[in-house]
Design an enzyme around this catalytic site. Structure first.
Site, PDB file in Angstrom:
ATOM      1  N   GLY A 102       0.878  -1.200  -0.013  1.00 47.55           N
ATOM      2  CA  GLY A 102      -0.028   0.229  -0.117  1.00 47.55           C
ATOM      3  C   GLY A 102       0.843   1.243   0.104  1.00 47.55           C
ATOM      4  O   GLY A 102       0.380   2.093  -0.388  1.00 47.55           O
ATOM      5  N   GLU A 125       2.407  -8.022  -1.468  1.00 49.11           N
ATOM      6  CA  GLU A 125       1.235  -8.579  -0.994  1.00 49.11           C
ATOM      7  C   GLU A 125       1.118 -10.301  -1.281  1.00 49.11           C
ATOM      8  O   GLU A 125       0.429 -11.053  -0.229  1.00 49.11           O
ATOM      9  CB  GLU A 125       0.143  -7.925  -1.601  1.00 49.11           C
ATOM     10  CG  GLU A 125      -0.155  -6.466  -1.153  1.00 49.11           C
ATOM     11  CD  GLU A 125       0.527  -5.559  -1.914  1.00 49.11           C
ATOM     12  OE1 GLU A 125       0.250  -4.141  -1.730  1.00 49.11           O
ATOM     13  OE2 GLU A 125       1.478  -5.819  -2.553  1.00 49.11           O
TER      14      GLU A 125
HETATM   15  N1  T1G Z   1       2.228  -3.882   9.010  1.00 46.49           N
HETATM   16  C1  T1G Z   1       2.342  -3.824  10.514  1.00 46.49           C
HETATM   17  N2  T1G Z   1       3.728  -4.017  10.885  1.00 46.49           N
HETATM   18  C2  T1G Z   1       4.611  -4.028  10.159  1.00 46.49           C
HETATM   19  C3  T1G Z   1       4.562  -3.982   8.802  1.00 46.49           C
HETATM   20  C4  T1G Z   1       3.225  -3.810   8.229  1.00 46.49           C
HETATM   21  N3  T1G Z   1       2.897  -3.871   6.940  1.00 46.49           N
HETATM   22  N4  T1G Z   1       5.844  -4.310   8.053  1.00 46.49           N
HETATM   23  C5  T1G Z   1       6.687  -4.202   9.271  1.00 46.49           C
HETATM   24  N5  T1G Z   1       6.181  -4.514  10.447  1.00 46.49           N
HETATM   25  C6  T1G Z   1       6.607  -4.500  11.938  1.00 46.49           C
HETATM   26  C7  T1G Z   1       7.399  -5.838  12.020  1.00 46.49           C
HETATM   27  O1  T1G Z   1       6.296  -6.795  12.430  1.00 46.49           O
HETATM   28  C8  T1G Z   1       7.993  -5.581  13.135  1.00 46.49           C
HETATM   29  O2  T1G Z   1       7.495  -5.113  14.480  1.00 46.49           O
HETATM   30  C9  T1G Z   1       8.851  -4.286  12.610  1.00 46.49           C
HETATM   31  O3  T1G Z   1       7.826  -3.661  11.969  1.00 46.49           O
HETATM   32  C10 T1G Z   1      10.012  -4.263  11.988  1.00 46.49           C
HETATM   33  O4  T1G Z   1       9.787  -5.003  10.698  1.00 46.49           O
HETATM   34  C11 T1G Z   1      -3.801  -2.916   0.164  1.00 46.49           C
HETATM   35  C12 T1G Z   1      -3.022  -4.904   1.715  1.00 46.49           C
HETATM   36  C13 T1G Z   1       9.420  -3.139   5.942  1.00 46.49           C
HETATM   37  C14 T1G Z   1      11.100  -4.481   4.798  1.00 46.49           C
HETATM   38  O5  T1G Z   1       4.489  -6.872   3.011  1.00 46.49           O
HETATM   39  O6  T1G Z   1       8.741  -6.718   4.345  1.00 46.49           O
HETATM   40  O7  T1G Z   1      -0.043  -3.318   1.731  1.00 46.49           O
HETATM   41  O8  T1G Z   1       8.816  -7.200  15.643  1.00 46.49           O
HETATM   42  O9  T1G Z   1      11.505  -6.598  11.739  1.00 46.49           O
HETATM   43  O10 T1G Z   1      13.751  -6.465   8.575  1.00 46.49           O
HETATM   44  O11 T1G Z   1      -2.171  -3.761  -1.291  1.00 46.49           O
HETATM   45  O12 T1G Z   1       9.107  -5.488   7.796  1.00 46.49           O
HETATM   46  O13 T1G Z   1       9.244  -4.798  15.624  1.00 46.49           O
HETATM   47  O14 T1G Z   1       7.138  -5.526  16.668  1.00 46.49           O
HETATM   48  O15 T1G Z   1      10.514  -6.755   9.407  1.00 46.49           O
HETATM   49  O16 T1G Z   1      13.907  -3.846   8.782  1.00 46.49           O
HETATM   50  C15 T1G Z   1       2.586  -5.000   2.305  1.00 46.49           C
HETATM   51  C16 T1G Z   1       6.198  -6.102   5.145  1.00 46.49           C
HETATM   52  C17 T1G Z   1       1.421  -5.062   3.293  1.00 46.49           C
HETATM   53  C18 T1G Z   1       5.650  -5.305   4.007  1.00 46.49           C
HETATM   54  C19 T1G Z   1      11.368  -3.994   7.292  1.00 46.49           C
HETATM   55  N6  T1G Z   1       3.601  -4.658   3.044  1.00 46.49           N
HETATM   56  N7  T1G Z   1       7.210  -5.684   5.836  1.00 46.49           N
HETATM   57  O17 T1G Z   1      12.231  -5.038   7.444  1.00 46.49           O
HETATM   58  O18 T1G Z   1      12.237  -5.044   9.871  1.00 46.49           O
HETATM   59  S1  T1G Z   1      -0.192  -5.609   2.580  1.00 46.49           S
HETATM   60  C20 T1G Z   1       4.476  -5.696   3.273  1.00 46.49           C
HETATM   61  C21 T1G Z   1       8.533  -6.061   5.504  1.00 46.49           C
HETATM   62  C22 T1G Z   1      -0.756  -4.334   1.519  1.00 46.49           C
HETATM   63  C23 T1G Z   1      -2.325  -3.331   0.324  1.00 46.49           C
HETATM   64  C24 T1G Z   1      -1.918  -4.338   0.907  1.00 46.49           C
HETATM   65  C25 T1G Z   1       9.429  -5.505   6.561  1.00 46.49           C
HETATM   66  C26 T1G Z   1      10.279  -4.162   6.154  1.00 46.49           C
HETATM   67  P1  T1G Z   1       8.214  -5.732  15.829  1.00 46.49           P
HETATM   68  P2  T1G Z   1      11.155  -5.924  10.450  1.00 46.49           P
HETATM   69  P3  T1G Z   1      13.142  -5.116   8.761  1.00 46.49           P
END
Ligand code: T1G
Length: 697
Positions: A102, A125
């Site tokens: 997003g 996603e």
């Molecule tokens: N939502 C909530 N929490 C998130 C998050 C997210 N999207 N991404 C990361 N966190 C939290 C994670 O749980 C951790 O928490 C902290 O942030 C650090 O993350 C409509 C439906 C960004 C590359 O799939 O790939 O958008 O453990 O340990 O290694 O189309 O996190 O510290 O409590 O992973 O530096 C699409 C997911 C969502 C990206 C950073 N987005 N995130 O990596 O740190 S779906 C994703 C990542 C969407 C729309 C759709 C990675 C990162 P805590 P981390 P990192």
């Protein structure tokens, strides 16, 4: 104004700033804050352009995954992105860190996108069982064309800023680390150059160019191989295809409908459980975040065999020098040759340059003497499974290694406390169980002994992260978490064949569940001799291990893939398991010798006996505290044993399957099959009694 989104104006630039740690995810507060800030910017007569920038370590990393499955609150993300796009003032997104899901869709709703050169963008996603649900499947192909959009959306892989610039996703890339300054400068240029509002929705050249292309069917065919069992990758293709067949607004509606289908699929829950599980396992119970960690700048490895070589590569890959010790020169030469071959294969695939190959090889020093371990920070023993040999090695390490060096064993089954008892510093001894091929498999099962210090535990967890592994801390017992459960599955798989099933029938049930390979194909990959040697070791130490038809395979030299014949036969150069009538005859002969009359066995019985037995054992592992949480077991199985992530791991899957169903089957097999593996776990009985799940623990 919201807590997490602010608006101010600098000169004639309206600036919207998002500040919602840790990754500026698009939770409800951020979505409503952005909409309000946009309105403020629209109504601000002095603002001639609007800049969207984020505080902290990254631009928006997507929707707030923690909100999934909960009632969604307005404004929805598509509404916000459309509102941004409809702005009548040029809107510029300034990207640092990552713009994901997003977050990238929000940027695609803006009219211009500028980024720092080390930024990454992506639509991951699909890794969560979803698809981009805020216009990403309609806007991205308008910039990149069909093929690249399909690649990015069906793999979920991130791409670098310069590649994104080349693809037209970004309009400018700047060096440096001050994204606000870069954004302000670009916004000013938009104003000075009187650049117009430019909506991606109106860009149709790439759409016209790929209209009617068969690239969509090509991707569907390709996904049949690389996304076997998965739901959302195919929906991703349908959504992107809609961008080429439907007017923009209709395409958005189609995307939303497909997004909802994915949201309702059980795979979404499994993959999101895996996403958070992978992060939660790094937080070890009873190990405070500020537990001191020792420096690990040099590593020693004992054994240059398959495991030792793979382990060495992990450290060389991150620039840590490794000394690898063997007893004989030829074993050393053979081990180093395999490492070099692996690196050169990566170079052939364009994953490494020849210079990087040489750099990594230069970090690996062969040696024939333990003396070279005098100054290393960590030593990992990777010799074959024999307790006496391991204790001898650790006693030697105790003599030569400096105080504070961590002494680790890559044993996959043996008692860490007994190994540690061969030293005067059991607090510095720990298990680091890598999975073959060790330079590829992501799991690192770290095993705490009863005397292992917190500092050593914290250090091996930190080392796991440093070498790109998913580290899970588990307790010490035979086979730890993964192999202990695998052995139960193996025992049941063997019995099922004894009683009448065929190896290929058992394996098909497991591959239909989503495992990349079945029990017997896995034995052929690992080597029939490995299991045979362990059974012989245990028989020698007086354990009553029953005879098995697998022993006969080993005694006949059918050791698996490496001899092109094991439970299955293999054609030259192929890893495809082919059922072998010779083995079926051998099994029939074995049944006769054992006086077993074979019977018809259903796939359902195979599933129950091979997977429910793992769940029951997993519950016992939790009772004993060998694993702290069910998610530790799930992550071990997903990253170490190929349990399908879209099912969330064995304990998460069990909750979906129904613990009462599993318990009644366990009790049935306790009566019909017997053995301690079918004694119901007290925890399983308690959860069923209380109407609870593993997820409630
Ligand atoms: N939502 C909530 N929490 C998130 C998050 C997210 N999207 N991404 C990361 N966190 C939290 C994670 O749980 C951790 O928490 C902290 O942030 C650090 O993350 C409509 C439906 C960004 C590359 O799939 O790939 O958008 O453990 O340990 O290694 O189309 O996190 O510290 O409590 O992973 O530096 C699409 C997911 C969502 C990206 C950073 N987005 N995130 O990596 O740190 S779906 C994703 C990542 C969407 C729309 C759709 C990675 C990162 P805590 P981390 P990192």
């Amino acid at each position: 104004m919201s807590e997490v989104v602010s608006y101010n104006r600098e000169g004639s630039i309206g600036v919207i700033t998002v500040n919602y740690p840790p990754v500026n995810a698009l939770g409800h507060a951020v979505r409503s804050g952005l909409l309000a800030a946009l309105e403020q910017g629209q109504n601000d007569a002095e603002a001639r352009a609007i800049l969207l920038v984020c505080e902290g370590r990254t631009f928006i990393a997507g929707a707030d995954i923690r909100e999934f499955g909960k009632p969604i609150q307005e404004p929805l993300l598509p509404t916000l992105v459309n509102a941004l796009e409809n702005s009548d003032k040029p809107l510029i997104a300034a990207i640092h860190g990552t713009a994901l899901g997003g977050g990238l869709e929000t940027a695609l709703g803006c009219h211009y996108r500028v980024a720092l050169s080390n930024a990454k963008v992506g639509l991951p996603e699909v890794k969560l069982g979803l698809l981009p649900g805020a216009g990403g499947t309609q806007r991205l192909p308008r910039l990149t064309g069909a093929r690249k959009a399909l690649e990015m959306i069906t793999t979920g892989e991130f791409i670098g800023a310069n590649d994104a610039l080349a693809l037209g996703i970004l309009d400018a890339v700047e060096e440096g680390d001050d994204i606000r300054a870069v954004g302000m400068a670009y916004a000013q240029k938009v104003i000075d150059d009187k650049k117009p509002v430019r909506r991606v929705r109106d860009m149709n050249d790439k759409i016209e160019a790929d209209k009617g292309s068969d690239v969509f069917d090509q991707f569907r065919d390709e996904l049949k191989k690389r996304a076997r069992g998965l739901f959302s990758p195919f929906k991703c293709v349908d959504a992107v295809e809609a961008a080429f067949n439907l007017p923009f607004e209709e395409g958005l509606k189609r995307e939303r409908a497909l997004f909802t289908e994915c949201m309702e699929s059980p795979q979404r829950a499994g993959l999101i459980h895996s996403f958070f599980g992978e992060r939660e396992v790094s937080k070890v119970k009873g190990l405070p975040k500020d537990t001191p960690v020792r420096d690990v700048n040099t590593v020693g490895i004992i054994g240059a065999g398959t495991m030792g070589g793979g382990i060495a590569m992990n450290f060389a890959n991150v620039g840590i020098p490794v000394t690898i010790v063997e007893v004989k020169q030829e074993a050393l030469d053979k081990g180093l040759a395999i490492i070099r071959r692996n690196y050169e294969n990566s170079a052939k695939k364009g994953k490494l340059t020849q210079e990087q190959v040489e750099q990594r090889m230069a970090l690996i020093t062969p040696s024939l003497t333990y003396d070279d371990f005098r100054d290393v920070d960590l030593v990992i023993e990777a010799v074959f499974e024999n307790m006496a040999i391991k204790k001898e090695i650790f006693a030697r390490l105790d003599e030569v290694c400096k105080p504070g060096a961590i002494l680790a064993s890559n044993t996959s089954t043996l008692d860490i406390d007994e190994i540690a008892s061969a030293t005067s510093r059991p607090e510095d001894v720990v298990g680091m169980h890598f999975f073959s091929p060790a330079n590829v498999m992501k799991l690192l099962e770290n095993v705490r002994g009863s005397k292992t210090s917190d500092e050593v535990k914290a250090t091996v967890m930190a080392v796991s992260r440093k070498i790109g592994k998913v580290g899970v801390m588990v307790g010490n017992c035979y086979g730890f978490v993964g192999n202990r459960m695998l052995h139960k599955r193996g025992t049941e798989a063997m019995s099922l064949v004894d009683e009448g099933a065929t190896p290929q029938q058992v394996d098909k049930v497991l591959t239909d569940l989503g495992f990349p390979m079945g029990q017997f194909a896995m034995s052929d990959l690992a080597g029939i001799d490995v299991g045979y040697r362990i059974r012989e070791e245990r028989r020698k130490s007086g354990e009553d291990i029953p005879a098995s038809w697998m022993d006969k395979l080993a005694e006949q030299g059918r050791l698996g893939q490496k001899t092109q014949a094991g439970v299955y036969k293999y054609e030259e150069g192929s890893r495809k398991p082919i059922p072998d009538p010779e083995v079926e005859q051998l099994i029939e002969q074995f049944r006769k010798e054992q006086g077993i009359t074979p019977r018809e066995i259903t796939d359902q019985e195979i599933l129950e006996r091979c997977v429910y037995v793992m769940v029951n054992e997993g519950a016992k592992i939790l009772e004993e505290g060998i694993a702290d949480r069910p998610l530790d077991i799930d992550i071990v199985w997903i990253y170490g044993y190929g349990f399908p992530a879209y099912r969330g791991g064995p304990m998460f899957w069990a909750d979906q399957e129904g613990l009462d169903t599993i318990l009644s089957a366990v009790k049935k097999y306790q009566d019909t099959v017997g053995g301690e593996q079918w004694e119901p776990a007290a925890l399983l009985e308690r959860l069923v009694r209380e109407g609870k799940k593993f997820g409630d623990l």
